[in-house]
Design a protein around this motif. Structure first.
Motif, mmCIF file in Angstrom:
data_model
loop_
_atom_site.group_PDB
_atom_site.id
_atom_site.type_symbol
_atom_site.label_atom_id
_atom_site.label_comp_id
_atom_site.label_asym_id
_atom_site.label_seq_id
_atom_site.Cartn_x
_atom_site.Cartn_y
_atom_site.Cartn_z
ATOM 1 N N PRO A 418 0.805 -1.232 0.000
ATOM 2 C CA PRO A 418 0.000 0.000 0.000
ATOM 3 C C PRO A 418 0.832 1.273 0.000
ATOM 4 C CG PRO A 418 -0.877 -1.598 1.561
ATOM 5 C CD PRO A 418 0.412 -2.154 1.071
ATOM 6 N N LEU A 419 1.908 1.308 0.820
ATOM 7 C CA LEU A 419 2.723 2.514 0.896
ATOM 8 C C LEU A 419 3.402 2.798 -0.443
ATOM 9 C CD1 LEU A 419 3.992 4.826 2.507
ATOM 10 C CD2 LEU A 419 5.786 3.241 3.225
ATOM 11 N N LEU A 420 3.942 1.750 -1.070
ATOM 12 C CA LEU A 420 4.605 1.918 -2.354
ATOM 13 C C LEU A 420 3.625 2.403 -3.409
ATOM 14 C CD1 LEU A 420 7.144 1.602 -4.087
ATOM 15 C CD2 LEU A 420 6.540 -0.790 -4.445
ATOM 16 N N GLY A 421 2.430 1.859 -3.408
ATOM 17 C CA GLY A 421 1.413 2.284 -4.368
ATOM 18 C C GLY A 421 1.045 3.742 -4.201
ATOM 19 N N LYS A 422 0.891 4.190 -2.947
ATOM 20 C CA LYS A 422 0.539 5.595 -2.705
ATOM 21 C C LYS A 422 1.662 6.533 -3.144
ATOM 22 C CE LYS A 422 -2.599 4.694 1.171
ATOM 23 N NZ LYS A 422 -2.838 4.884 2.634
ATOM 24 N N LEU A 423 2.901 6.124 -2.875
ATOM 25 C CA LEU A 423 4.029 6.974 -3.264
ATOM 26 C C LEU A 423 4.097 7.124 -4.787
ATOM 27 C CD1 LEU A 423 6.767 5.660 -0.816
ATOM 28 C CD2 LEU A 423 5.774 7.942 -0.827
ATOM 29 N N LEU A 611 -1.342 17.157 7.590
ATOM 30 C CA LEU A 611 -0.542 16.271 6.745
ATOM 31 C C LEU A 611 -1.080 14.843 6.772
ATOM 32 C CD1 LEU A 611 3.082 17.514 7.554
ATOM 33 C CD2 LEU A 611 1.677 18.044 5.574
ATOM 34 N N LEU A 612 -1.543 14.381 7.949
ATOM 35 C CA LEU A 612 -2.112 13.035 8.040
ATOM 36 C C LEU A 612 -3.370 12.920 7.197
ATOM 37 C CD1 LEU A 612 -1.601 12.294 11.839
ATOM 38 C CD2 LEU A 612 -0.507 11.120 9.936
ATOM 39 N N GLY A 613 -4.142 14.008 7.157
ATOM 40 C CA GLY A 613 -5.341 14.004 6.316
ATOM 41 C C GLY A 613 -4.989 13.867 4.843
ATOM 42 N N GLN A 614 -3.937 14.547 4.437
ATOM 43 C CA GLN A 614 -3.498 14.422 3.045
ATOM 44 C C GLN A 614 -2.996 13.010 2.737
ATOM 45 O OE1 GLN A 614 -3.890 16.906 0.796
ATOM 46 N NE2 GLN A 614 -4.896 18.033 2.469
ATOM 47 N N ILE A 615 -2.309 12.414 3.718
ATOM 48 C CA ILE A 615 -1.787 11.061 3.520
ATOM 49 C C ILE A 615 -2.934 10.062 3.384
ATOM 50 C CG2 ILE A 615 -0.526 9.199 4.663
ATOM 51 C CD1 ILE A 615 1.295 11.405 5.844
ATOM 52 N N GLN A 616 -3.976 10.232 4.198
ATOM 53 C CA GLN A 616 -5.128 9.339 4.102
ATOM 54 C C GLN A 616 -5.790 9.427 2.733
ATOM 55 O OE1 GLN A 616 -7.622 10.357 7.416
ATOM 56 N NE2 GLN A 616 -6.275 9.386 8.932
ATOM 57 N N GLU A 617 -5.719 10.591 2.127
ATOM 58 C CA GLU A 617 -6.254 10.748 0.774
ATOM 59 C C GLU A 617 -5.289 10.213 -0.291
ATOM 60 O OE1 GLU A 617 -7.265 14.802 0.122
ATOM 61 O OE2 GLU A 617 -8.616 14.929 1.860
ATOM 62 N N GLY A 618 -4.110 9.718 0.151
ATOM 63 C CA GLY A 618 -3.139 9.165 -0.782
ATOM 64 C C GLY A 618 -2.250 10.203 -1.418
ATOM 65 N N PHE A 620 1.150 12.403 -1.094
ATOM 66 C CA PHE A 620 2.401 12.493 -0.356
ATOM 67 C C PHE A 620 3.327 13.584 -0.870
ATOM 68 C CE2 PHE A 620 0.947 8.311 0.592
ATOM 69 C CZ PHE A 620 1.499 7.948 1.803
ATOM 70 N N ASN A 621 3.026 14.164 -1.991
ATOM 71 C CA ASN A 621 3.980 15.070 -2.633
ATOM 72 C C ASN A 621 3.904 16.458 -2.004
ATOM 73 O OD1 ASN A 621 5.954 15.797 -4.391
ATOM 74 N ND2 ASN A 621 4.738 15.617 -6.249
ATOM 75 N N PHE A 622 4.462 16.573 -0.795
ATOM 76 C CA PHE A 622 4.323 17.800 -0.012
ATOM 77 C C PHE A 622 5.111 18.970 -0.566
ATOM 78 C CE2 PHE A 622 3.732 14.798 3.822
ATOM 79 C CZ PHE A 622 2.418 14.586 3.463
ATOM 80 N N LEU A 623 6.120 18.713 -1.407
ATOM 81 C CA LEU A 623 6.998 19.787 -1.887
ATOM 82 C C LEU A 623 6.678 20.215 -3.311
ATOM 83 C CD1 LEU A 623 10.398 18.502 -0.444
ATOM 84 C CD2 LEU A 623 8.825 20.145 0.553
ATOM 85 N N SER A 624 5.558 19.822 -3.832
ATOM 86 C CA SER A 624 5.212 20.158 -5.210
ATOM 87 C C SER A 624 4.415 21.460 -5.278
ATOM 88 C CB SER A 624 4.387 19.029 -5.837
ATOM 89 O OG SER A 624 3.127 18.937 -5.190
ATOM 90 N N ALA A 742 11.635 15.977 2.956
ATOM 91 C CA ALA A 742 12.426 16.185 1.744
ATOM 92 C C ALA A 742 13.696 15.336 1.759
ATOM 93 C CB ALA A 742 12.779 17.662 1.595
ATOM 94 N N GLN A 743 14.369 15.238 2.914
ATOM 95 C CA GLN A 743 15.608 14.461 3.006
ATOM 96 C C GLN A 743 15.368 12.987 2.713
ATOM 97 O OE1 GLN A 743 18.575 15.868 3.429
ATOM 98 N NE2 GLN A 743 17.614 17.870 3.580
#
Length: 830
Positions: A418-423, A611-618, A620-624, A742-743
């Motif tokens: 699941p994590l790989l798919g979301k990323l 941020l957790l809310g965004q992750i639940q929506e799938g 992850f691209n916080f720096l875009s 980012a790191q």
């Protein structure tokens, strides 16, 4: 089936019971100067390699000189009728530098090749192949030595003591070998021949030279054991090189080859010797002038001296010294003494597979030699993956990876963590402009990650191949973004932005799409493409100290897309899986930390909850840039806007003075990147004046900024260090979390891309198998005319039918498949 018995532990190792040769996936090829039947222990060697999963091939390298002559048909009647006969004379590679250079090329031609050296004895055997060893090792190659034993190995790996005071430790470790060598020194006639090999040497100790002169005349001389052993070792090495130096002298004096070729041979012969050393030793044959820079220049001077000797132009020099005999005698002496020091370390790097009849070598030692050989081959194959060894299909897939991901609708299957798919969905899909399907549709697009039970890190294709896709993808994305940006006139944009042009250009083409390319690499790409002239006048600082997002990626990978990113010979599929697992665990720990802080936070509108809310929506691209739009309606952006407004009060007049059309560009150091990811445009006002400021991240340190930018950035840092409200604390926490994010993601993103490319290749193979097999008649639908290549008998090709279609019948018969890419995005031929 060969049976190898261990003499120490009593174990019996059965060889040949492994897979059949047709099932062996890996292979190696022995490039040898002998026929396969002449290799001692070749069957045992082959069986041991097959037990390790390697098929052992053999290639006899030989140079043959054909000579036509007439011979009588009836040998008993020499005066009778004759016939023409072609006689093949085999050239001894060990005796010609030109042949050895060709052999080195043959060994380096394929990654599965290794140099094979067959030895029989240490005295009298011509073997000058160590001259090739340095080049072989430089190319990560291997050298396998057979037909040897432990005593012979000790003599080859023992460095001669030029002081003649100590027995080399390799020899001293075998007392019976020391006795044999000393016994050789006590045979008068035999040792007389040994001394004659060295009697003309001019660069050995005087007292040894005097003893050698006496020994060469069969006089009795008292020698210490160290002197006797070192003399024998040096004489044996000389006998192995005599034919080579003699042939080189003949080739030079007869001018058989051009001077440039002879100079290259001289450079090979004197490898390891510095020009200053040679110039000093050959002083009598050197003209006055500046020191030579390389050994080829040394030879150029020698060649001039030889011409002077032929024309009898001594120029006041002593004829007893200034002659060919003295010159080549010195060269021979220099080469032999130098090789006595250079060859042993090279022999030590080779792998000795001793002859089966060597009683001192156990079964375990032979097995260890094979293990070492296999390890070297695997490491070399990991490092020296060559694009020229790709199949046509691999080349085709590699250079079309950008179109495979952007042209075909893609469905990410359920057999993916699941994590790989979301990323992949949230980060790579946006960056690579992928067309993801919301649900799987039968008969449409390509389906990824469909193989149940197969971990994503278990790649279908070669690791070098999938890593090379990154250069192709990034270069393609740069080209696309470049075309978008320069819809307007390039000259007008350069004039408009002035010194800020490069930073704006870099932000639009690299930072906003999230490409892991530094300013320096981006500038090198621009210079190679000749897109922007005089980058230093457009704001690029070539000495800028900047963070490297992707150390494996170089500018060359962008300039020449398709190069492998893997350079470490010890890095293979196993290391790839382990490194990916480590990075995934770090990312998981970050998510757990974020969840823990969100639970402990009393603020329902805190940054962790957001941020957790965004992750639940799938997502992850916080720096875009797209994530900035999500930040804009939040209280975090309002707080950041307030911080910027308050920090700018001190320099507001300077900002207004800088503005053009109510817009101003400000600079911030790289440490501000996470903060500005929440927003980098703000409105400032004073009475009737209004200006919109845009922050550009530049590679300079904070103290290197201009006065206005420096004061503003220092004020922003001061506000964040002393939060006076809950909102300010959340803003500072958001900066720290985004920086940590980012790191981690910068290191993880390349591995995600390689896994995605591997899956795309496999999915396309499955899709292509369902299509009608590719036929020549369909070329016109998929490849533009300028890329078409016709191979075959032109008389049998109907060009009108092949390149143009006129009738409706032809269209219906070979119409494009519905799964093919849309028009305008034709899959490229390689």
């Amino acid at each position: 089936m060969a049976v190898l018995k261990s003499t120490e532990q009593g174990e019996v190792l059965k060889i040949g019971s492994g897979p059949s040769r047709t099932q062996l996936e890996q292979s190696l090829c022995l490039i040898s100067l002998q026929d396969r039947r002449q290799v001692e222990g070749v069957d045992l060697l082959r069986d041991l390699l097959e037990a390790k999963g390697f098929f052992c091939d053999h290639f006899e390298y030989k140079l043959v000189h054909k000579v036509e002559t007439k011979r009588p048909i009836n040998p008993k009647n020499p005066n009778g009728p004759t016939q023409k006969v072609t006689i093949e004379e085999k050239t001894n590679i060990n005796g010609t530098l030109r042949g050895m250079r060709q052999l080195a090329w043959r060994v380096a031609k394929d990654s599965e090749n290794l140099l094979h050296v067959q030895l029989y004895r240490s005295k009298g055997e011509t073997c000058t192949l160590p001259l090739l060893f340095a080049e072989v090792y430089k190319n990560q190659g291997s050298v396998l030595v057979t037909g040897s034993n432990k005593k012979l190995e000790a003599q080859l790996t023992a460095k001669v003591d030029l002081e003649f005071q100590a027995i080399p430790p390799e020899i001293a470790a075998q007392p019976d070998l020391v006795e044999e060598l000393i016994a050789r020194s006590q045979r008068t006639k035999g040792f007389q021949a040994t001394a004659r090999e060295l009697v003309d040497f001019t660069n050995i100790k005087i007292h040894i030279a005097e003893k050698l002169k006496e020994l060469s005349q069969a006089r009795k001389v008292d020698l210490t054991p160290a002197e006797a052993v070192n003399i024998i070792l040096l004489a044996d090495l000389t006998s192995r090189y005599n034919e080579l130096t003699s042939n080189f002298q003949t080739e030079v004096t007869s001018q058989k080859f051009p001077p440039q070729a002879l100079a290259k041979m001289f450079e090979d012969l004197t490898q390891g010797m510095s020009p200053s050393y040679l110039q000093k030793r050959l002083f009598d044959f050197m003209p006055e002038g500046p020191p030579c820079k390389n050994n080829q220049q040394i030879f150029a001077n020698i060649y001039k001296s030889l011409q002077m000797m032929e024309q009898n132009q001594l120029a006041g020099r002593d004829p007893k010294i200034f002659n060919k005999t003295t010159l080549f005698g010195r060269i021979r002496s220099l080469v032999m003494v130098a090789r006595s020091q250079f060859d042993p370390p090279l022999w030590k790097k080779s792998i000795f597979f001793h002859a089966p009849n060597d009683e001192n070598t156990s079964a375990e030692e032979r097995t260890q030699a094979i293990d070492q050989l296999v390890k070297q081959i695997v490491e070399r194959q990991h490092q020296s993956y060559d694009g020229s060894k790709q199949t046509h299909e691999e080349t085709y897939l590699l250079h079309n990876i950008d179109l495979l991901l952007s042209s075909y609708p893609l469905w990410i299957g359920d057999n993916i963590p699941p994590l790989l798919g979301k990323l992949i969905r949230s980060m790579l899909a946006e960056q690579y402009q992928m067309k993801l399907l919301p649900q799987k549709l039968q008969g449409k697009g390509m389906s990824l990650f469909d193989d149940a039970g197969r971990p994503p890190t278990q790649l279908y294709f070669n690791l070098h191949l999938v890593s090379a896709t990154e250069g192709v993808l990034l270069a393609s994305l740069l080209e696309k973004e470049f075309q978008k940006m320069f819809r307007d006139s390039k000259e007008s944009l350069m004039k408009r932005f002035g010194r800020d042009f490069f930073d704006i250009f870099y932000e639009k083409l690299v930072l906003n799409p999230g490409l892991p390319i530094t300013r320096k690499k981006f500038a090198q790409w621009l210079e190679a493409k000749n897109i922007i002239p005089r980058l230093n006048e457009r704001g690029f600082n070539p000495d800028a100290d900047e963070t490297d997002f992707h150390p494996l990626l170089s500018a060359q990978h962008l300039i020449e897309p398709g190069l492998s990113l893997i350079s470490n010979p010890k890095w293979g599929p196993k290391e790839f899986g382990e490194e990916f697992e480590k990075l995934t665990q770090k990312f998981t720990h970050f998510m757990a930390k974020l969840a823990k802080q969100g639970k402990e936070s009393s603020n329902p509108n805190g940054i962790c909850k957001f941020l957790l809310g965004q992750i639940q929506e799938g997502y992850f691209n916080f720096l875009s840039p797209s994530f900035q739009k999500k930040f804009r309606p939040t209280p975090f952006y309002e707080e950041l806007h307030e911080v910027v407004v308050n920090s700018a009060q001190e320099v507001l007049e300077a900002i207004f003075a800088r503005a053009v059309n109510q817009k101003a560009i400000l600079h911030a150091p790289e440490s501000f990147t996470p903060l500005l990811a929440m927003g980098n445009e703000f409105d400032l006002s004073q009475e009737t004046k209004r200006v919109r400021v845009h922050f550009l991240v530049v590679p300079q340190k904070l103290e290197e900024l201009e006065t206005t930018d420096l004061k503003l950035c220092k004020n922003i840092e001061a506000h964040l260090k002393k939060p006076n409200s809950a909102e300010r604390k959340e803003l500072a926490l958001a900066r720290d979390l985004l920086n940590e994010f980012a790191q981690i993601t910068r290191k993880l993103q390349p591995y995600l891309g390689w896994i995605l490319a591997d899956q795309a290749f496999k999915a396309y193979q499955i899709l292509d198998a369902k299509m009608v097999k590719f036929a020549t008649e369909r070329v016109k639908y998929y490849i533009p005319d300028e890329f078409k290549l016709l191979i075959g008998d032109l008389k049998r090709i109907d060009f009108n039918k092949f390149c143009n279609f006129q009738t409706q019948k032809t269209k219906k018969a070979i119409a494009p498949l519905p799964m093919s890419p849309p028009p305008g995005n034709c899959i490229r031929a390689f």
